[in-house]
Design an enzyme around this catalytic site. Structure first.
Site, mmCIF file in Angstrom:
data_model
loop_
_atom_site.group_PDB
_atom_site.id
_atom_site.type_symbol
_atom_site.label_atom_id
_atom_site.label_comp_id
_atom_site.label_asym_id
_atom_site.label_seq_id
_atom_site.Cartn_x
_atom_site.Cartn_y
_atom_site.Cartn_z
ATOM 1 C CD GLU B 50 1.291 -1.116 -5.077
ATOM 2 O OE1 GLU B 50 2.177 -1.995 -4.919
ATOM 3 O OE2 GLU B 50 1.440 0.067 -4.724
ATOM 4 C CG PHE B 112 8.566 10.802 -7.940
ATOM 5 C CD1 PHE B 112 9.646 9.944 -7.784
ATOM 6 C CD2 PHE B 112 7.525 10.753 -7.018
ATOM 7 C CE1 PHE B 112 9.693 9.056 -6.718
ATOM 8 C CE2 PHE B 112 7.571 9.859 -5.950
ATOM 9 C CZ PHE B 112 8.647 9.010 -5.797
ATOM 10 C CD GLN B 113 5.670 6.944 -6.683
ATOM 11 O OE1 GLN B 113 4.618 7.506 -6.440
ATOM 12 N NE2 GLN B 113 6.178 5.998 -5.907
ATOM 13 C CE LYS B 162 -1.793 14.568 -5.735
ATOM 14 N NZ LYS B 162 -0.563 14.646 -4.934
ATOM 15 C CG MET B 479 4.337 -28.577 -12.860
ATOM 16 S SD MET B 479 3.687 -30.262 -12.868
ATOM 17 C CE MET B 479 1.982 -30.005 -12.374
#
Lengths: 163, 572
Positions: B50, B112-113, B162, B479
């Site tokens: 993502e 969940f999630q 959802k 760097m």
């Protein structure tokens, strides 16, 4: 310097956390914050008390204005204004102390709003300094509990912080 | 038209004219993905992480000026997207992120999630929403696009539980065209009095400098800026984010300023008497030590965001407004003035600047048996004739690209300036290539940065994106190594990447072309070969001098006049 900033906010979920998050993320001081819906239930009015240099206060105002939920903002400290804070204070009140506390309450134009055999709950409204003074005046060891609302304020004169 | 929440999301994207959605499916967004499946107007790009969805949308937005769109699921989908959201936020990139959330009845139950996406993203978005009622969905998405694109742009997240996307619940669909919000009204014009004051001060200037930033590009004000330079003949420098707004090959351009800016740009900043900051935000990498910043200057600052003004540096003449419109107003005023800027003073100022230029601060050892990273970028410029869309990761290679690849057009140089996100370059290049399928798109990177989003080589394969990765492989986090050399007595603590993959084989395993170049003499030919493969993704692993440093360098907390210059400057 101490500033009292009034903010008219959209009364949306999360608006308060956007303001408090802003203060913590940018390291600004926040002394107190009160918020409640206004006569228009879609708007909340918030009163913030903060301290900082003029530069910091300027940034605080700009950052608050930048929040998408902010409708209007006014730094009350910039003009003539009225500041009030409410305090509920529970004190131990027994024997001759009861009379003294009653007198103190009258002097400060406070109200006793709950009474038991050993305690009073006193309600007092005024500037923050007045509330401080009342606490100072209560004899040592008698304060059981202090609840303060944090200051709210309004500008003097006919103009209002409205839509 | 009656639509479900999921269909409303897709229809709203169509109504916004969205071409691409960068996303990754998951439980909380399944209804939405089903609605996506049933149409062919909005194209979905399946990334492999993502973070790349948000970087991809970001690259698309930076290259086109349109709003990038990402779609992720709840929980880890949303948290993975956060780095990309913060990247876009720091550089003011317009983006709408649609995130799935667990159904409203279970919000707060540690389902969940489940994660508090609105809470987690709050400090790194311009605004965000949690939509709890399908009836609010269309309007909220409209607001999200409006907020993301207007004023100072930025990412806006819409968190959608959802059940709000339930395909069985259909409601009438209406997508508002115009939108007005009483709590949000970005500045549309600059204050005429302030603009006049600024023009008067500019015309009085003896040693003026224009200091421009990403705001010029975001505000589509590149032409207006060019007109201003044309009219005044003032020297101009730019931040990392503003490169390309003014042609970098033009002699009036002094190069980038700041920590790794040119000697002439930084010295001009130190000596200027009138600094005009345009769409720039006085970032610490630009200002160095605030107390020593432009000590002799009257500072004019033009920015669309009032909170940018006098945030880091006290400004004398602030102008709040869109860069393009204010510069146009200024151009009108300049025309009305009979007298232009003082030609004698300006000639003397340019003489001084040319003297600084004579220091040749970007010179490097051209006779090295190793490939110098500067040489690699110069060769890239030569081979591509300056026509690239070039994305970058973060580190030395980013600075070398900014110094040695002169962009003459805006939106060609795409990199994470504010947040400094390693892993940005490759997924951002995907967004650019999708926006401009016929353009030549390259990603300059380092062997450390590229590994942070290396999985996106699979996305590039799936959508046939012929990106060229120009890997300046020095074996170090360059760097970090440079700072350790300068400030930690060369104790290279964990900046050496001890187990690198064989990038050629790695590229091949993803179905791409891999090349490795080790000799300076082979570089140009190899690059020509790579760019000749117009329809292939080519990964060029270029082995460069591991000890090279980026010069000039201003140490953090030092002034513009206290630059370190390259010790090899004399050799060139």
């Amino acid at each position: 310097m101490r500033h009292i900033i009034s903010v008219l906010l959209e009364n949306e979920a999360g608006a308060l956390s956007r303001v408090s998050g802003l203060f913590s993320a940018r390291g600004y001081n926040i002394e107190s914050l009160t918020v409640a819906p206004t006569d228009d239930p879609t708007l909340s009015r918030m009163t913030l008390v903060t301290t900082g240099s003029e530069e910091i206060i300027e940034q605080i105002k700009k950052q608050l204005n930048k929040l998408v939920d902010t409708v209007k903002l006014l730094d009350l400290t910039e003009g003539r204004h009225i500041e009030r804070e409410m305090m509920l204070i529970k004190v131990r009140a027994v024997k001759e102390g009861r009379e003294e506390l009653k007198r103190l309450t009258d002097i400060f134009r406070a109200k006793i709003i709950d009474v038991t055999e050993t305690s009073y709950v006193v309600e007092l409204t005024g500037t923050s300094q007045k509330l401080d003074a009342f606490i100072q005046a209560v004899p040592e060891g008698l304060v059981v509990e202090v609840v303060r609302s944090g200051p709210t304020g309004i500008a003097r004169g006919e103009k209002g912080l409205t839509l | 038209m009656e639509l479900s929440g999921a269909e409303i999301i897709v229809q709203a994207l169509i109504d916004e004219g969205v071409e691409y959605v960068f996303g990754y499916p998951g439980g909380a967004v399944l209804h939405t993905y089903d609605a996506l499946f049933k149409q062919d107007k909005v194209k979905h790009i399946l990334v492999r992480h993502e973070q790349a969805a948000t970087h991809g949308a970001d690259g698309y937005a930076r290259a086109t000026g349109r709003c990038g769109v990402a779609l992720v699921t709840s929980g880890p989908g949303a948290t993975n997207a956060v780095t990309g959201i913060a990247t876009a936020f720091m550089d003011s990139i317009p983006m709408v992120i649609l995130s799935g959330q667990v159904p409203t009845p279970v919000i707060g139950s540690d389902a969940f999630q489940e994660v508090d996406t609105v809470g987690i993203t709050r400090p790194c978005v311009k605004h965000n929403y949690l939509v709890k009622d399908v009836h609010d969905l269309a309007l909220t998405i409209r607001k999200a696009f409006y907020i993301a694109m207007s004023g100072r742009p930025g990412p806006v997240l819409v968190d959608i539980p959802k059940d709000v996307t339930d395909p069985k619940i259909k409601i009438p669909y209406h997508y508002p065209k115009d939108i007005k919000m009483r709590s949000y009204s970005p500045a549309l014009k600059g204050h005429p009095g302030q603009i006049k004051k600024a023009v008067d001060v500019l015309l009085q200037a003896k040693r003026p400098v224009l200091y421009t930033g990403g705001g010029v590009i975001l505000g589509e004000a590149s032409q207006a800026l060019r007109d201003l330079v044309e009219k005044t003949g003032f020297p101009i420098t730019s931040t990392l984010m503003g490169l390309g707004a003014f042609p970098m090959t033009d002699p009036r351009f002094l190069g980038m300023l700041g920590m790794h800016g040119t000697y002439e740009a930084n010295m001009a900043m130190h000596e200027t008497d009138v600094l005009f900051a345009i769409g720039a935000r006085f970032d610490d990498r630009v200002t160095g030590k605030i107390e020593q910043f432009c000590p002799h200057a009257t500072i004019i600052h033009l920015d669309v965001d009032p909170s940018s003004i006098s945030k880091n540096v006290r400004v004398d003449i602030p102008i709040v407004g869109p860069v393009g419109s204010v510069l146009a107003d200024m151009a009108r005023l300049l025309k009305e003035h009979k007298q232009g800027p003082d030609p004698v003073a300006l000639a003397e100022w340019w003489r001084q600047i040319e003297e600084w230029r004579g220091v040749k601060c970007l010179a490097y050892d051209r006779h090295s048996p190793l490939i110098k990273p500067q040489f690699a970028v110069e060769t890239l410029y030569k081979v591509t004739e300056g026509g690239l869309y070039l994305t970058s990761d973060v580190g030395q290679h980013q600075m070398f690209a900014a110094q040695f690849y002169p962009f003459d057009e805006p939106r060609r140089w795409i990199n994470s300036g504010g947040l400094g996100t390693m892993g940005f370059g490759l997924p951002a290049a995907m967004g650019v290539q999708l926006a401009f399928p016929d353009a030549t798109v390259a990603c300059v990177s380092g062997e450390a940065s590229i590994l942070m989003c290396i999985q996106e080589m699979a996305t590039c394969k799936q959508y046939d994106l012929p990106i060229k990765v120009i890997l300046l492989n020095n074996g170090y986090m360059g760097m970090v190594r440079q700072w350790q050399e300068f400030f930690y007595e060369s104790r290279y603590s964990h900046s050496y990447v001890d187990a690198l993959p064989d990038f050629v084989k790695l590229s091949e395993s993803f179905g791409h072309v891999g090349m490795r170049v080790e000799q300076p003499g082979d570089l140009e030919g190899a690059m020509r070969e790579a760019f000749a493969m117009k329809d292939r993704f080519v990964f060029m692993d270029i082995v460069v001098d591991p000890a090279e440093n980026v010069y000039p360098m201003i140490e953090a907390g030092k002034g513009h006049h206290e630059m370190h210059l390259s010790p090899e400057r004399e050799l060139a």
